[in-house]
Design a protein around this motif. Structure first.
Motif, PDB file in Angstrom:
ATOM      1  N   THR A 133       0.855  -1.190   0.000  1.00 31.47           N
ATOM      2  CA  THR A 133       0.000   0.000   0.000  1.00 31.47           C
ATOM      3  C   THR A 133       0.890   1.239   0.000  1.00 31.47           C
ATOM      4  N   GLN A 134       0.299   2.398  -0.369  1.00 31.65           N
ATOM      5  CA  GLN A 134       1.019   3.671  -0.382  1.00 31.65           C
ATOM      6  C   GLN A 134       0.293   4.672   0.513  1.00 31.65           C
ATOM      7  N   HIS A 135       1.078   5.527   1.177  1.00 28.32           N
ATOM      8  CA  HIS A 135       0.504   6.454   2.140  1.00 28.32           C
ATOM      9  C   HIS A 135       1.246   7.788   2.101  1.00 28.32           C
ATOM     10  N   TYR A 136       0.568   8.839   2.558  1.00 32.29           N
ATOM     11  CA  TYR A 136       1.142  10.184   2.639  1.00 32.29           C
ATOM     12  C   TYR A 136       0.844  10.750   4.018  1.00 32.29           C
ATOM     13  N   PHE A 137       1.822  11.433   4.583  1.00 25.86           N
ATOM     14  CA  PHE A 137       1.622  12.054   5.895  1.00 25.86           C
ATOM     15  C   PHE A 137       2.593  13.230   6.026  1.00 25.86           C
ATOM     16  N   PRO A 138       2.306  14.185   6.910  1.00 24.56           N
ATOM     17  CA  PRO A 138       3.170  15.363   7.036  1.00 24.56           C
ATOM     18  C   PRO A 138       4.434  15.065   7.826  1.00 24.56           C
ATOM     19  N   SER A 139       5.478  15.851   7.564  1.00 24.95           N
ATOM     20  CA  SER A 139       6.663  15.789   8.413  1.00 24.95           C
ATOM     21  C   SER A 139       6.319  16.377   9.778  1.00 24.95           C
ATOM     22  N   SER A 140       7.286  16.331  10.691  1.00 22.14           N
ATOM     23  CA  SER A 140       6.989  16.704  12.075  1.00 22.14           C
ATOM     24  C   SER A 140       7.457  18.099  12.446  1.00 22.14           C
ATOM     25  N   VAL A 188      12.568  11.849   9.866  1.00 22.24           N
ATOM     26  CA  VAL A 188      12.783  10.580  10.564  1.00 22.24           C
ATOM     27  C   VAL A 188      11.838  10.467  11.757  1.00 22.24           C
ATOM     28  N   ARG A 189      11.700  11.548  12.510  1.00 22.61           N
ATOM     29  CA  ARG A 189      10.783  11.526  13.650  1.00 22.61           C
ATOM     30  C   ARG A 189       9.358  11.237  13.179  1.00 22.61           C
ATOM     31  N   ALA A 190       8.926  11.914  12.115  1.00 21.45           N
ATOM     32  CA  ALA A 190       7.570  11.707  11.606  1.00 21.45           C
ATOM     33  C   ALA A 190       7.371  10.273  11.132  1.00 21.45           C
ATOM     34  N   ALA A 191       8.394   9.708  10.482  1.00 22.24           N
ATOM     35  CA  ALA A 191       8.280   8.334   9.973  1.00 22.24           C
ATOM     36  C   ALA A 191       8.149   7.331  11.124  1.00 22.24           C
ATOM     37  N   ILE A 192       8.924   7.542  12.200  1.00 24.78           N
ATOM     38  CA  ILE A 192       8.810   6.647  13.358  1.00 24.78           C
ATOM     39  C   ILE A 192       7.433   6.791  13.998  1.00 24.78           C
ATOM     40  N   ASP A 193       7.007   8.044  14.177  1.00 27.37           N
ATOM     41  CA  ASP A 193       5.672   8.290  14.740  1.00 27.37           C
ATOM     42  C   ASP A 193       4.607   7.563  13.942  1.00 27.37           C
ATOM     43  N   TRP A 194       4.664   7.741  12.627  1.00 27.40           N
ATOM     44  CA  TRP A 194       3.629   7.188  11.753  1.00 27.40           C
ATOM     45  C   TRP A 194       3.651   5.660  11.794  1.00 27.40           C
ATOM     46  N   ALA A 195       4.841   5.078  11.658  1.00 30.23           N
ATOM     47  CA  ALA A 195       4.945   3.618  11.625  1.00 30.23           C
ATOM     48  C   ALA A 195       4.487   2.982  12.940  1.00 30.23           C
ATOM     49  N   ALA A 196       4.716   3.689  14.039  1.00 28.77           N
ATOM     50  CA  ALA A 196       4.373   3.128  15.352  1.00 28.77           C
ATOM     51  C   ALA A 196       2.887   3.211  15.671  1.00 28.77           C
ATOM     52  N   THR A 197       2.162   4.059  14.963  1.00 27.58           N
ATOM     53  CA  THR A 197       0.761   4.317  15.337  1.00 27.58           C
ATOM     54  C   THR A 197      -0.244   3.763  14.330  1.00 27.58           C
ATOM     55  N   GLN A 198       0.195   2.999  13.349  1.00 31.27           N
ATOM     56  CA  GLN A 198      -0.739   2.426  12.386  1.00 31.27           C
ATOM     57  C   GLN A 198      -1.500   1.248  13.009  1.00 31.27           C
ATOM     58  N   PRO A 199      -2.716   0.997  12.543  1.00 30.08           N
ATOM     59  CA  PRO A 199      -3.537  -0.050  13.168  1.00 30.08           C
ATOM     60  C   PRO A 199      -2.930  -1.452  13.052  1.00 30.08           C
ATOM     61  N   TRP A 200      -2.034  -1.670  12.084  1.00 30.44           N
ATOM     62  CA  TRP A 200      -1.396  -2.972  11.912  1.00 30.44           C
ATOM     63  C   TRP A 200      -0.036  -3.052  12.609  1.00 30.44           C
TER      64      TRP A 200
END
Length: 604
Positions: free
Chosen positions: A83-90, A185-197
C-alpha cells in the motif's frame, strides 16, 4: 612493483577516462567485474526514459485503501501486500512524506506486526539513483535482499520505506541529515508506530545514506524506536566532507548526484499525487532547492549551525537505542571517522561487524560468490537482534558483541571495540617538507615528504582504535600523514591516512579508526608531507598548496595497541577486498630508513 608516481598517474588517467562514482562513494562500475555485482548506487546513469503508459496497463498500483500483491504487480515481493501512504513531516512545515508499506500478505484484520523502517533518498519508484528501466511502477527493490534473505514477512514483520523530503514521492527541499531530515525521521517513526497494523515497535534498517537516518533515529531517543541496524554510515557529516579544514571533491560531487536523484522522472503509471510530489524539485520554488543544496556543502566552518546540527557523534550523547552497525576500515566513501566518539557517547547496547572491506552490505557477495565481508549469517544475526528488541524474544544463539576482521583476514570476537591492551605516545622527532601538492619525487632538491621509521618488530602488534597525531609547526600550508606497513623487502602498504590545514603552533588531529596487524619483521613507517594528488576512490582532497617549506619541530603519534596473541577466534573468511585493493593500489617500494623508535609489543 610500481612506484607511487607510476601508479597514481595511471589511475588519474583511468579516472579521467571514465570513473563514475556513486553518491556514496562506491567504486566505478568499470572497476567491478560484472554488472550484476554492482550495487545500484554505483551503476552508470542512463538516458532511457520511463516506459509509456501503454506498457504499464497490466500492473496494479497500490493506494492507501487498495493493497496490491505480487500476483497483481510483479514488483511487489512475494508474500507481501503493498500500500502507499502520505503524511506530514513533524516540523510544522508543509512537507508531505510518502511511504511504501509492505505487510505480510494475508495479515488478518486486527493483527499487528512490528515494523522495519527505512528512511532515505534512494527509494523512488523509477530507480535508486538512476533510472532502472522498470516496465511499470512498484516499490523500490533496494532492500529485497533483506526481504528474501531474512524471510521478513514469514517472520511476521512489516517493511515501511519512507522517502526523505525532496526525493521519490515526498515534497520539500533536500536537507541531507539536517533539521528537515531529522524531522522526517521523527515523523516516519511516529507514523509507523501508530498504524492499526503496527505493534508500536519500530526498528530502523539501512546502508550508507539510510544508515545515516538510522543514526538520526537513535539520536532522537524516540520511545517507539527499539533498535537500529546501520551499515556503513557517516558518523559526522563535516568530517566526511572536510578533513581538518581540507575539502574533498565530494563537496561538489555528492550534492550534484543528490540533485540528480531528486529530479529523476518517476513512473508514468504512478498515482497523480506521487507524480506531482516528485516534480517538486523540478519547478519553482522547489527548483531553487538544487542551488541551495550545492551552496550549503561549501560551508567551511565546522562551528557553523549547518555542520553542528549534522554532528551525529556529538548528538549521540546519552542515547540508548540498541545499535547494530558495520564499518569497513578501508572505506573511501563513509570512512571510520568519529565512529569511536559516537560509540563512546552512545549508552545503549552495541553490536558490530568491523573489518577491511569497502562500502558493502553484510550480505553482499563478490562476483565469484564470496561474501564481501567474509562472514556468514548476516540476516540470521540481524533478525535475532530485531526479535530480541522488537518482539522480546531471547536469542537462541550467543552472538559475540563485536566481531572484528583485521588486516590478516582473521576474525576474532570481543566484548567491546576497541580492545586496548596498552597505549603508546611515540616521539617522531622533526623534519621539513615543501608544501607543493605534487607527487613525491625522491630526487627533488626540496623534498615534499619525510619518513620516520620504527625498528623491525620482534612480535606481531595490532594498531587499533583511532590514532592521533600532534605536530609543532612553523609555516602555513597543508599536511598529509600516512601510516605504512613495510615488509622487510620494502613493500609498503598504506593503511591509514589523514590531512589537515596547518599554521604556526600546534596542530593535532585524529587519523581514521583502524584495525591493522603488523607481522614479525615488519616496520611501521610514518610519512609526513604535502597532500599528494591521488584518485577519486582513495584520495580526492582539494588542497591549496602554500608552496612554503613547512618545518615540523616536533611530531608525536598516539596509538592504541593490542596483542594478537590474546585473540578469541571466531568463524569467518578474509574479505575479498584484501586481495583486490593491492591490485588497484599497488604497494609502494620504500627503502627503510634508520629506525628512530621501537613500537611496543606484547612484552613491551
Amino acid at each position: 612493483m610500481l612506484t607511487r608516481k607510476t601508479y597514481v598517474r595511471s589511475l588519474l588517467m583511468t579516472g579521467a577516462m571514465g570513473l563514475t562514482l556513486s553518491v556514496c562513494g562506491q567504486f566505478a562500475a568499470a572497476q567491478q567485474p560484472a554488472p550484476e555485482s554492482v550495487p545500484a548506487e554505483a551503476q552508470q546513469p542512463t538516458a532511457t526514459p520511463p516506459p509509456t503508459p501503454e506498457a504499464n496497463a497490466t500492473a496494479a498500483v497500490a493506494t492507501a485503501d487498495k493493497a496490491v500483491t505480487h500476483a497483481e504487480n510483479d514488483r511487489v515481493p512475494r508474500g507481501a501486500a503493498w500500500t502507499q501512504h502520505y503524511f506530514p513531516s513533524s516540523d510544522g512545515s508543509d512537507v508531505e512524506l510518502h511511504a511504501d508499506v509492505l505487510l505480510p500478505e494475508g495479515l488478518a484484520a486486527g493483527e499487528k506486526v512490528p515494523v522495519i523502517l527505512v528512511v532515505g533518498p534512494y527509494l523512488g519508484h523509477s530507480g535508486q539513483i538512476v533510472l532502472e528501466n522498470h516496465a511499470h511502477t512498484g516499490p523500490s527493490k533496494r532492500f529485497n535482499g533483506l526481504i528474501e534473505g531474512a524471510d521478513l514477512f514469514e517472520r511476521g514483520y512489516a517493511l515501511v520505506m519512507v522517502d526523505l523530503r525532496g526525493f521519490g514521492g515526498s515534497t520539500g527541499c533536500m536537507d541531507f541529515a539536517g533539521p528537515g531530515a531529522q524531522a522526517d525521521v521523527r515523523a516516519a517513526i511516529d507514523w509507523a508506530a501508530t498504524q492499526p497494523w503496527s505493534t508500536g515497535a519500530v526498528g530502523m534498517y539501512g546502508k550508507s545514506a539510510d544508515a545515516i537516518t538510522g543514526l538520526i533515529g537513535n539520536n532522537l531517543n524516540h520511545d517507539a524506536l527499539k533498535a537500529v541496524v546501520a551499515q556503513e554510515p557517516i558518523w559526522d557529516l563535516y568530517r566526511n566532507f572536510r578533513s581538518n579544514g581540507v575539502p574533498r571533491a565530494t563537496i561538489v560531487s555528492i550534492p550534484s548526484i543528490y540533485n540528480t536523484v531528486a529530479t529523476l522522472p518517476q513512473m508514468p503509471d504512478d498515482d497523480e499525487r506521487y507524480r506531482t510530489n516528485a516534480k517538486y524539485e523540478n519547478t519553482p520554488p522547489g527548483a531553487f532547492c538544487q542551488t541551495d543544496s550545492l551552496v550549503r556543502y561549501q560551508i567551511a566552518d565546522p562551528e557553523s549551525d549547518h555542520w553542528k546540527t549534522r554532528d551525529l557523534a556529538e548528538q549521540a550523547k546519552g542515547t540508548d537505542t540498541p545499535l547494530f552497525f558495520t564499518q569497513g576500515f578501508l572505506e573511501w566513501s563513509t570512512e571510520a571517522e568519529a565512529m569511536e566518539e559516537f560509540l563512546a557517547n552512545h549508552q545503549g547496547p552495541q553490536r558490530g561487524w568491523l573489518g577491511p572491506w569497502e562500502h558493502v552490505q553484510g550480505n553482499d557477495r563478490w562476483v565469484d560468490g564470496r561474501l564481501q565481508m567474509g562472514r556468514e549469517g548476516w540476516f540470521e544475526e540481524v533478525m535475532s537482534f530485531y526479535d530480541q528488541y522488537l518482539k522480546g524474544i531471547e536469542p537462541t544463539v550467543a552472538y559475540p558483541t563485536y566481531v572484528v576482521q583485521d588486516s590478516t583476514g582473521a576474525w576474532r570476537a570481543q566484548d567491546t571495540w576497541p580492545v586496548v591492551e596498552y597505549s603508546a605516545t611515540i616521539a617522531l622527532g622533526g623534519g621539513s617538507y615543501l608544501d607543493d601538492g605534487l607527487l613525491a619525487d625522491p630526487a627533488a632538491e626540496a623534498p615534499n615528504r619525510f619518513f620516520v621509521w620504527s625498528a623491525p618488530l620482534g612480535q606481531p602488534v595490532r594498531i587499533t582504535g583511532t590514532p592521533r597525531v600532534s605536530l609543532e609547526i612553523e609555516g602555513y600550508g597543508n599536511v598529509m600523514v600516512d601510516l605504512y606497513d613495510v615488509a622487510p623487502n620494502g613493500s609498503a602498504v598504506m593503511f591509514n591516512q589523514q590531512v589537515a590545514v596547518v599554521k604556526p603552533g600546534t596542530t593535532s588531529f585524529e587519523l581514521r579508526s583502524t584495525d591493522w596487524t603488523l607481522p614479525v619483521g615488519h616496520t611501521l613507517a610514518v610519512e609526513i608531507g604535502t597532500i599528494q594528488p591521488g584518485y577519486a576512490s582513495a584520495n580526492d582532497w582539494i588542497d591549496t598548496p602554500s608552496y612554503e617549506t613547512i618545518i615540523v619541530r616536533d611530531a608525536r603519534l598516539e596509538l592504541a595497541l593490542d596483542d594478537p596473541a590474546n585473540d578469541t577466534p571466531t568463524p569467518g573468511d578474509p574479505a575479498p577486498w584484501l586481495e583486490i585493493r593491492p591490485l588497484l593500489v599497488p604497494p609502494e617500494k620504500l627503502s627503510p630508513g634508520t629506525p628512530s623508535f621501537t613500537l611496543p609489543t606484547g612484552d613491551r
